[in-house]
Design a protein around this motif. Structure first.
Motif, mmCIF file in Angstrom:
data_model
loop_
_atom_site.group_PDB
_atom_site.id
_atom_site.type_symbol
_atom_site.label_atom_id
_atom_site.label_comp_id
_atom_site.label_asym_id
_atom_site.label_seq_id
_atom_site.Cartn_x
_atom_site.Cartn_y
_atom_site.Cartn_z
ATOM 1 N N THR A 1 122.269 -13.097 -6.467
ATOM 2 C CA THR A 1 123.255 -11.911 -7.109
ATOM 3 C C THR A 1 122.834 -10.576 -6.822
ATOM 4 O O THR A 1 123.749 -9.904 -6.832
ATOM 5 N N GLY A 2 121.515 -10.335 -6.645
ATOM 6 C CA GLY A 2 121.232 -9.087 -6.405
ATOM 7 C C GLY A 2 120.798 -8.200 -7.683
ATOM 8 O O GLY A 2 120.355 -7.044 -7.714
ATOM 9 N N CYS A 3 121.030 -8.939 -8.724
ATOM 10 C CA CYS A 3 120.640 -8.314 -10.169
ATOM 11 C C CYS A 3 119.459 -8.802 -10.774
ATOM 12 O O CYS A 3 119.038 -8.532 -11.846
ATOM 13 N N GLU A 4 118.684 -9.774 -10.068
ATOM 14 C CA GLU A 4 117.535 -10.523 -10.522
ATOM 15 C C GLU A 4 116.158 -9.436 -10.694
ATOM 16 O O GLU A 4 116.378 -8.301 -10.265
ATOM 17 N N SER A 5 115.514 -9.729 -11.768
ATOM 18 C CA SER A 5 114.338 -8.791 -11.758
ATOM 19 C C SER A 5 113.302 -9.059 -10.965
ATOM 20 O O SER A 5 113.393 -9.801 -9.809
ATOM 21 N N VAL A 6 112.463 -7.947 -10.865
ATOM 22 C CA VAL A 6 111.338 -7.963 -9.774
ATOM 23 C C VAL A 6 110.666 -9.026 -10.003
ATOM 24 O O VAL A 6 110.180 -9.557 -8.771
ATOM 25 N N LEU B 1 112.220 -12.124 -8.273
ATOM 26 C CA LEU B 1 112.133 -11.986 -6.850
ATOM 27 C C LEU B 1 110.758 -12.180 -6.193
ATOM 28 O O LEU B 1 110.724 -12.813 -5.271
ATOM 29 N N ASN B 2 109.768 -11.726 -6.798
ATOM 30 C CA ASN B 2 108.491 -11.769 -6.304
ATOM 31 C C ASN B 2 107.979 -13.243 -6.461
ATOM 32 O O ASN B 2 107.067 -13.651 -5.761
ATOM 33 N N ALA B 3 108.534 -14.056 -7.449
ATOM 34 C CA ALA B 3 108.164 -15.489 -7.608
ATOM 35 C C ALA B 3 108.927 -16.379 -6.820
ATOM 36 O O ALA B 3 108.680 -17.444 -6.519
ATOM 37 N N ASP B 4 110.119 -15.769 -6.028
ATOM 38 C CA ASP B 4 110.750 -16.530 -4.985
ATOM 39 C C ASP B 4 110.348 -16.650 -3.862
ATOM 40 O O ASP B 4 110.692 -15.905 -2.800
ATOM 41 N N GLN B 5 109.232 -17.685 -3.460
ATOM 42 C CA GLN B 5 108.517 -17.217 -2.349
ATOM 43 C C GLN B 5 109.586 -17.856 -1.047
ATOM 44 O O GLN B 5 109.523 -17.471 -0.006
ATOM 45 N N ALA C 1 126.684 3.857 -7.019
ATOM 46 C CA ALA C 1 127.476 3.541 -5.769
ATOM 47 C C ALA C 1 127.061 2.116 -5.325
ATOM 48 O O ALA C 1 127.916 1.409 -4.695
ATOM 49 N N VAL C 2 125.807 1.609 -5.441
ATOM 50 C CA VAL C 2 125.469 0.427 -4.854
ATOM 51 C C VAL C 2 124.241 -0.056 -5.646
ATOM 52 O O VAL C 2 123.345 0.597 -6.168
ATOM 53 N N SER C 3 123.878 -1.287 -5.541
ATOM 54 C CA SER C 3 122.673 -1.880 -6.314
ATOM 55 C C SER C 3 121.728 -2.424 -5.439
ATOM 56 O O SER C 3 122.152 -2.804 -4.253
ATOM 57 N N THR C 4 120.482 -2.096 -5.417
ATOM 58 C CA THR C 4 119.434 -2.425 -4.508
ATOM 59 C C THR C 4 118.100 -3.218 -4.923
ATOM 60 O O THR C 4 117.842 -3.087 -6.308
ATOM 61 N N ARG C 5 117.747 -4.181 -4.374
ATOM 62 C CA ARG C 5 116.600 -4.624 -4.442
ATOM 63 C C ARG C 5 115.750 -4.747 -3.053
ATOM 64 O O ARG C 5 115.951 -5.288 -2.128
ATOM 65 N N CYS D 1 108.660 -7.173 -3.848
ATOM 66 C CA CYS D 1 109.863 -6.264 -4.354
ATOM 67 C C CYS D 1 109.302 -4.914 -5.246
ATOM 68 O O CYS D 1 108.599 -5.107 -5.917
ATOM 69 N N HIS D 2 110.003 -3.827 -4.762
ATOM 70 C CA HIS D 2 109.761 -2.550 -5.517
ATOM 71 C C HIS D 2 110.430 -2.605 -6.759
ATOM 72 O O HIS D 2 111.704 -2.794 -6.844
#
Length: 392
Positions: free
Chosen positions: A236-241, A244-248, A289-293, A300-301
């Motif tokens: 979705t792009g709303c996942e936590s850092v 995302l860092n655990a998603d190899q 305006a936009v969501s980022t990861r 992931c920052h």
């Protein structure tokens, strides 16, 4: 001001032939942190200089337990500052990106967060004289040749660090540091749009032999970046850092895409480089305006870098870019683009060219900065001795 440590006496550190003291100031710039050095207080030999920086941060070591680093790319940075010999420029700034577990020192990318602390450091060390309610200096980032005007608060010709400006990713508030970028387009790449297109369909192969293709905007308006839609990677792009860092699998796919995009952007083989950064875009969730990861480039920052935010904001106003249909960037020649990130938002003021609205005239933003510690970092003398012996 009450001196709460008035009774504490300074105790000199006994000199030792094993340790070399190097003057530095540990500073926070925006959401980054690292030691700042004067260029003439570091070795002129690049190999020796890099040994000093690695030892100062404590790399390579995942915890950086033997140095000033914070075991994270955002706190594994250093800055080298000097008066500039370039006409019209006040200060030269060389940014160094280190990694906790690597022995490499990368001086090819920019860092807008560390840039925010350059003028305060220069005033503290006497390179620039403060004057008036504010002091402005033109700074040349030697990494890419980018110039900008930086303004800090100096009432009574003294730096003010306290203030009401808040930036997401940093607790509390502080005095504003205004950064006006003068020439961010094509900071590392040959141009802002190195392929000549606002949208590319990039093919890449993953370790399992599967071939994929994804729509992407390959862009460099201060930071080389590969911008893609989060939905195209099944998220979705709303996942936590942390998620995302655990998603190899996701990180492997992004790295495969990054390796494929590097040559297309004129960057060659980027396997050992810290750029291009990868950024997943989605529709704004908090009124921006936009969501980022963003990935920097393999983690992931927790927020977003200054120049990454400028680059993402630029893509939001370009007709046909991957952000189109997601971003809500308004209209007109002057736009404030709010870039959402995992710990808040980052507003970028953009001015578009009246004759060609696919071109950006200027970008400005606010950061904060302050010194955390002044003194000397102690470097194992054997590191420099080894370097000298190797050059004899």
């Amino acid at each position: 001001m009450t001196r709460i440590f008035a009774k504490v006496k300074s105790v000199p550190i006994p000199s030792s032939p094993d340790l070399l003291p190097v003057p530095c100031t540990l500073m926070r710039g925006g959401t980054s942190r690292g030691p700042f050095f004067l260029a003439d207080e570091l070795p002129s030999d690049i190999a020796a200089r890099d040994r000093v920086l690695l030892a100062a941060l404590g790399s390579p070591d995942r915890r950086q337990i033997d140095g000033l680093g914070g075991a994270h790319p955002l706190t594994s940075k250093a800055a080298i500052v000097s008066r500039s010999a370039t006409p019209g420029v006040d200060l030269d700034f060389l940014f160094a990106q280190l990694q906790p577990d690597s022995d490499q020192v990368d001086t090819t990318p920019n860092c807008g967060n560390m840039l925010a602390a350059v003028l305060p450091f220069a005033i503290e060390r006497g390179l620039v004289e403060a004057g008036g309610e504010t002091t402005t200096a033109r700074i040349l980032t030697l990494n890419t040749g980018m110039q900008c005007d930086v303004t800090v608060q100096t009432p009574g010709a003294r730096l003010r660090y306290a203030g009401d400006t808040r930036i997401d990713g940093v607790p509390g508030s502080a005095a504003p540091v205004k950064i006006s970028f003068l020439d961010t387009a094509g900071s590392v790449c040959p141009s802002m749009l190195p392929t000549g297109r606002v949208l590319d369909h990039v093919a890449f192969s993953t370790a399992d032999g599967a071939t994929h293709e994804v729509a992407a905007t390959l862009i460099d308006n201060g930071m080389p970046m590969v911008l893609v839609r989060a939905a195209d990677f099944g998220i979705t792009g709303c996942e936590s850092v942390a998620v995302l860092n655990a998603d190899q699998e996701l990180k492997n796919r992004l790295e495969a895409l990054r390796l494929a995009a590097g040559p297309l952007m004129g960057l060659g083989d980027v396997a050992a480089k810290n750029y291009p950064k990868m950024c997943l875009l989605s529709a704004p969730a908090g009124g921006g305006a936009v969501s980022t990861r963003c990935f920097i480039p393999h983690l992931c920052h927790e927020a977003i870098g200054v120049l990454a935010a400028v680059t993402v904001a630029t893509a939001c106003v370009l007709e046909g870019a991957v952000a189109q249909g997601l971003a809500q960037a308004g209209s007109g020649l002057r736009r404030t683009v709010s870039v959402e990130h995992p710990s808040g938002e980052f507003s970028v003021e953009l001015e578009l060219d009246a004759r060609d609205q696919q071109q950006i005239v200027s970008a400005a933003l606010l950061r904060t900065a302050r010194p955390i510690m002044r003194g000397e970092v102690l470097i194992p003398a054997a590191l420099l001795n080894a370097t000298n012996e190797n050059h004899e």
